[in-house]
Write an enzyme that holds these catalytic residues in place. Structure first.
Site, short mmCIF file in Angstrom:
data_model
loop_
_atom_site.label_atom_id
_atom_site.label_comp_id
_atom_site.label_asym_id
_atom_site.label_seq_id
_atom_site.Cartn_x
_atom_site.Cartn_y
_atom_site.Cartn_z
N GLU A 69 33.99 40.04 48.77
CA GLU A 69 35.23 39.50 47.91
C GLU A 69 34.67 38.82 46.85
O GLU A 69 33.92 37.73 47.09
CB GLU A 69 36.06 38.59 48.80
N CYS B 13 38.39 32.57 41.61
CA CYS B 13 38.04 33.79 41.33
C CYS B 13 39.05 34.77 40.59
O CYS B 13 38.91 35.82 39.84
CB CYS B 13 37.68 34.58 42.53
#
Ligand code: NAD
Length: 464
Positions: A213, A251
């Site tokens: 991720e 993110c």
């Protein structure tokens, strides 16, 4: 190198627990998920305080993004656990008649979760929910950059969960490195592409599957929405998705905006008004802006702004306070595309706006850059939406909002290309830690004689 106290013994205990089979029991999985729920409810105050201490997050923001979202995720897993754990019957080809076949989910075994600091609870516990629901034993290594949160994770998970099956090992890259030397059945990593390469190299040694991720630059295409209500709503969501989510240290936070030249000035004027509404005339005194995580990142962001051409492009904000690791929500118009701010992930409260002649040019702009974790587009133009869906690639594509996809259990969360691979949240988290075993059960009643040697042309005809 900081040695991990008796790592071998800890891992052997985990393996022993997995071998015993108890984590495969639905009752064990359910009881652990329920304990996690109790932890989140009973230790909410400790969690919110730790997040404030580490990143200066307002408790309301922390509840929205971490505690509240996690409570929802655990409840979702509890609601669907039975369904996820059940085998699924599948069809077999006629040549195998009579046969029954099913897909049987089984846990992978001993898994390592390495997480990041910006959402230290969410990024640690969301994967943990999936790993437990799938029946695995887990080592969690939270980020050393959020030490208060890391410490709350270590103490609370130890006292609420089965500590023979879930262990938290705190530490920095040296600890991470020692953990990566071990043999895991799965590594779930959240962080930078640089460390992801280290993780993948270590995983390759044992053929361990990984989920990565990662991050990158998430663009937001902002069309000139004709209705003032829509425009106001879009701006609120843009600012909330940037400055209101860990001060841009997310993110999936908006990294930069693409808009039309003729719309840029009015967009900026409206953004200034809305930013003031959210964070006041003096944002330094606002309790709604999170702080930059540490001095290293503060100086990194300061350097991005220090480029004279970039500094000249600031149209709002721009003040910094190193003592308090504070950076004012800052808007920039057309910084040079060659500047670092337009080539590195910003991960902070700086928001460049790039103006284009036509909004459709945003598609080529996005396509010429690495694939993002998320693309956002604020538009009612259906043709533009269709083109963005079919011509661009990203982990997720969200129209007319930002960040909201993180809260969903029904859509997968994860990247593509440079923003990572693998996915989680909801059932996708269960799948990330599950092997779906093909179980085929044949009967002895009938057989097709032409399946077997000796081969001849007639058998070939029958097989066709
Ligand atoms: P990082 O890669 O520096 O660190 C991530 C984790 O890896 C930390 O726990 C760290 O201690 C550990 N680590 C560092 N070096 C290691 C090594 N050599 N061996 C083993 N472990 C090591 O990333 P970060 O600064 O924590 O996170 C910021 C990045 O993460 C940004 O790029 C952001 O976009 C990305 N991110 C992605 C997601 C997502 O869900 N896709 C979420 C949050 C952050």
């Amino acid at each position: 190198m900081e040695p991990i106290g008796d790592l071998e013994r800890e891992l052997e205990e985990l393996r022993e627990t997995f071998r015993s089979g108890k984590t495969k029991e639905a009752s064990w999985r359910r009881s652990q998920l329920k304990s996690l729920l109790t932890l989140l409810e009973e230790r909410e105050e400790d969690i919110l305080q730790a997040l404030h201490q580490d990143i200066g997050k307002n408790p309301v923001e922390s509840y929205r993004d971490e505690v509240g979202t996690l409570i929802k995720s655990v409840n979702y897993a509890l609601d669907y656990l039975k369904q996820w754990m059940s085998s699924k019957n599948v069809k077999m080809p006629i040549v195998a008649f009579p046969t029954r076949a099913e897909l049987v989910p089984e846990p992978l075994g001993i898994v390592l979760v390495i997480s990041s600091w910006n959402f230290p609870f969410g990024l640690s516990l969301e994967p943990l929910i999936g790993a437990i629901a799938a029946g695995n034993v887990v080592v969690l290594k939270p980020s050393e950059l959020a030490p208060a949160s890391s410490s709350v994770l270590a103490t609370t998970l130890h006292s609420y969960l089965d500590n023979k099956a879930v262990k938290v090992i705190q530490g920095g890259y040296c600890v991470g490195d020692q953990l990566l030397q071990q043999k895991w059945d799965k590594i779930f990593f959240t962080g930078t592409p640089r460390v992801a390469r280290i993780v993948m190299t270590a995983a390759a040694k044992h053929l361990t599957p990984v989920t990565l991720e990662l991050g990158g630059k998430c663009p937001a295409v902002v069309d000139a929405l004709s209705c003032s209500w829509d425009r106001e709503m879009a701006i609120k969501r843009i600012l909330g998705g940037k400055f209101g989510a860990c001060a841009g240290q997310a993110c999936i936070g908006i990294d930069y905006i693409l808009t039309e030249k003729k719309f840029a000035t009015s967009l900026i004027e409206q953004m200034k008004v809305s930013t003031k509404k959210m964070f006041g005339e003096n944002p330094r005194e606002s309790r709604s802006v999170a702080r930059v995580i540490n001095q290293h990142h503060f100086l990194r962001l300061k350097n991005l702004l220090d480029d004279p051409m970039v500094k000249a492009s600031v149209v709002y904000g721009g003040s910094l306070d190193e003592d308090h690791l504070f950076i004012e929500p800052t808007i920039l118009l057309d910084p040079p595309l060659k500047a670092a701010i337009m080539n590195e992930e910003i991960f902070g409260p700086l928001l460049p706006i790039i103006s284009l002649e036509k909004i459709e040019e945003s598609i080529e702009f996005i396509k010429s850059r690495p694939r993002a974790l998320s693309i956002y587009a604020f538009t009612k133009n259906e043709k533009l939406k269709r083109r963005l869906i079919s011509e661009t690639s990203s982990g997720s594509l969200v129209f007319n909002d930002a960040i909201i996809q993180y809260a969903a259990d029904t859509v997968p969360f994860g990247g593509v290309g440079e923003s990572g691979f693998g996915r989680y949240h909801g059932k996708f988290s269960f799948d990330a830690f599950t092997h779906e075993k093909a179980v085929v059960k044949r009967h002895f009643l009938i057989e097709f004689w032409f399946r077997f040697p000796p081969w001849n042309d007639y058998k070939m005809q029958l097989l066709k």
